[in-house]
Write a protein that holds these residues in place. Structure first.
Motif, short mmCIF file in Angstrom:
data_model
loop_
_atom_site.label_atom_id
_atom_site.label_comp_id
_atom_site.label_asym_id
_atom_site.label_seq_id
_atom_site.Cartn_x
_atom_site.Cartn_y
_atom_site.Cartn_z
N LYS A 81 0.84 -1.20 0.00
CA LYS A 81 0.00 0.00 0.00
C LYS A 81 0.87 1.25 0.00
O LYS A 81 1.86 1.33 0.71
CB LYS A 81 -0.91 0.01 1.23
CG LYS A 81 -2.09 -0.94 1.12
CD LYS A 81 -3.00 -0.81 2.33
CE LYS A 81 -4.21 -1.71 2.20
NZ LYS A 81 -5.10 -1.60 3.39
N GLY A 82 0.47 2.21 -0.83
CA GLY A 82 1.23 3.45 -0.94
C GLY A 82 2.19 3.46 -2.11
O GLY A 82 2.73 4.51 -2.46
N LEU A 83 2.40 2.29 -2.71
CA LEU A 83 3.27 2.21 -3.89
C LEU A 83 2.40 2.30 -5.14
O LEU A 83 1.65 1.38 -5.44
CB LEU A 83 4.06 0.90 -3.88
CG LEU A 83 5.05 0.71 -2.73
CD1 LEU A 83 5.69 -0.67 -2.80
CD2 LEU A 83 6.13 1.79 -2.76
N LYS A 84 2.51 3.39 -5.85
CA LYS A 84 1.68 3.61 -7.03
C LYS A 84 2.00 2.61 -8.13
O LYS A 84 3.15 2.43 -8.51
CB LYS A 84 1.89 5.04 -7.54
CG LYS A 84 0.93 5.43 -8.65
CD LYS A 84 1.14 6.88 -9.06
CE LYS A 84 0.18 7.29 -10.17
NZ LYS A 84 0.39 8.70 -10.58
N GLY A 85 0.96 1.94 -8.62
CA GLY A 85 1.14 1.00 -9.72
C GLY A 85 1.62 -0.38 -9.31
O GLY A 85 2.00 -1.18 -10.15
N LEU A 234 10.72 -4.75 -11.62
CA LEU A 234 9.62 -3.86 -11.96
C LEU A 234 9.29 -2.84 -10.88
O LEU A 234 8.65 -1.83 -11.16
CB LEU A 234 8.36 -4.69 -12.26
CG LEU A 234 8.37 -5.54 -13.54
CD1 LEU A 234 7.15 -6.45 -13.58
CD2 LEU A 234 8.40 -4.65 -14.78
N THR A 235 9.72 -3.12 -9.64
CA THR A 235 9.25 -2.28 -8.54
C THR A 235 10.33 -1.43 -7.87
O THR A 235 9.99 -0.57 -7.05
CB THR A 235 8.60 -3.15 -7.44
OG1 THR A 235 9.56 -4.07 -6.91
CG2 THR A 235 7.42 -3.93 -7.99
N TRP A 239 10.33 2.68 -4.83
CA TRP A 239 10.80 3.02 -3.49
C TRP A 239 11.53 4.36 -3.47
O TRP A 239 11.97 4.82 -2.42
CB TRP A 239 11.73 1.94 -2.96
CG TRP A 239 11.14 0.56 -3.02
CD1 TRP A 239 11.39 -0.40 -3.95
CD2 TRP A 239 10.16 0.01 -2.14
NE1 TRP A 239 10.64 -1.52 -3.71
CE2 TRP A 239 9.87 -1.30 -2.60
CE3 TRP A 239 9.50 0.48 -1.00
CZ2 TRP A 239 8.96 -2.13 -1.96
CZ3 TRP A 239 8.59 -0.36 -0.36
CH2 TRP A 239 8.33 -1.64 -0.84
N PHE A 240 11.63 5.00 -4.66
CA PHE A 240 12.32 6.29 -4.77
C PHE A 240 11.37 7.36 -5.29
O PHE A 240 10.38 7.06 -5.97
CB PHE A 240 13.52 6.17 -5.72
CG PHE A 240 14.60 5.25 -5.24
CD1 PHE A 240 15.62 5.72 -4.42
CD2 PHE A 240 14.60 3.91 -5.61
CE1 PHE A 240 16.61 4.87 -3.98
CE2 PHE A 240 15.60 3.05 -5.17
CZ PHE A 240 16.61 3.54 -4.35
N ARG A 247 12.07 7.10 -0.58
CA ARG A 247 10.79 7.53 -0.02
C ARG A 247 10.76 7.25 1.48
O ARG A 247 11.33 6.30 1.96
CB ARG A 247 9.64 6.77 -0.69
CG ARG A 247 9.38 7.15 -2.12
CD ARG A 247 8.16 6.42 -2.66
NE ARG A 247 7.94 6.71 -4.05
CZ ARG A 247 7.29 7.79 -4.51
NH1 ARG A 247 6.79 8.65 -3.64
NH2 ARG A 247 7.13 7.98 -5.80
N ARG A 248 10.03 8.11 2.16
CA ARG A 248 9.80 7.90 3.60
C ARG A 248 8.63 6.94 3.79
O ARG A 248 7.66 7.01 3.06
CB ARG A 248 9.52 9.23 4.29
CG ARG A 248 10.70 10.16 4.30
CD ARG A 248 11.77 9.64 5.24
NE ARG A 248 12.97 10.49 5.22
CZ ARG A 248 14.05 10.24 5.90
NH1 ARG A 248 14.12 9.12 6.64
NH2 ARG A 248 15.09 11.03 5.85
#
Length: 248
Positions: A81-85, A234-235, A239-240, A247-248
């Motif tokens: 959750k919070g990771l777009k896409g 792919l992911t 995280w950036f 990312r926090r």
């Protein structure tokens, strides 16, 4: 199994609910809802598969597998959750894994290209890939919490986002594959897997059941590796930020 005998299986649910109530775990409602959902879902898919097996229409097979992948990617995506896409990336990873597994099995004539083989094996492949994806995302969260300082130091020294996060990705991939590998190490000694047990109970030759279980174990190990590695590729940029800061 007769309907009468099936009814008695509710005793296992009742015992579980009683233990939860005795220990004041507060799980009685969740157990009851899960039991009802499991029964309804399994009975429904039983009738659907009966229809598909009789018609053997390729589009119906593809539709069922697509539904499996959609549900699996949504469920595993809850870990990110919070990771777009994240959901479509998980879906793509699982879909590629499924296509690769089926292409090998059918192309090498390991299984017959019929719904009776394709759908159950696809279900096991997609289900295992879903678990691996969830484990990968969970481990990545822990890795980033533990290694945030190291990653930020590498970025400050001029490393690219991929270079900075690569050690964390490797550890997350390895961690997500451990349950599958441990299961393969102990199969036959600690447990008799579901597919093998089901075939034996249904009256199949135990040696034939073992052969199919070997196929499943080996293919699931490969599927775990493909899914976790694809997902890492792919992911990792999720995280950036756009500025390539963590990312926090």
């Amino acid at each position: 199994m007769s309907s009468f005998a099936l009814l008695f299986t509710l005793s296992f649910v009742v015992v579980t609910m009683a233990l939860s109530r005795w220990q004041k775990l507060g799980l009685e409602k969740d157990i009851a809802i899960s039991a009802v959902r499991a029964a309804v879902q399994l009975l429904a898919i039983g009738y659907v598969l009966l229809f598909v097996f009789r018609t053997e229409h390729p589009l119906l097979i593809i539709l069922i597998i697509a539904i499996m992948i959609t549900v699996a990617s949504w469920n595993a995506g809850q870990r990110g959750k919070g990771l777009k896409g994240i959901h479509w990336r998980i879906a793509l990873s699982i879909a590629i894994t499924e296509i690769a597994m089926m292409a090998l099995m059918i192309g090498l004539h390991i299984i017959q290209p019929t719904p009776q083989y394709i759908i159950p094996i696809s279900g096991m492949t997609v289900g295992n890939a879903m678990i691996v994806a969830g484990l990968f995302l969970n481990q990545m969260k822990r890795e980033l919490d533990a290694s945030r300082g190291d990653i930020e130091a590498l970025l400050a020294l001029g490393a690219t986002a991929r270079q900075a996060i690569q050690p964390s990705l490797k550890r997350a991939v390895k961690s997500s594959m451990i349950p599958t590998i441990d299961g393969m190490k102990t199969v036959g000694l600690v447990q008799l897997p579901g597919m093998m047990t089901g075939m034996i109970v249904a009256g199949a030759n135990p040696v034939e059941a073992v052969r199919y279980q070997i196929l499943i174990m080996f293919s699931l190990t490969s599927a775990a590796a493909i899914t976790s590695i694809l997902l890492s590729l792919l992911t990792y940029m999720l995280w950036f930020t756009k500025e390539s800061s963590l990312r926090r």
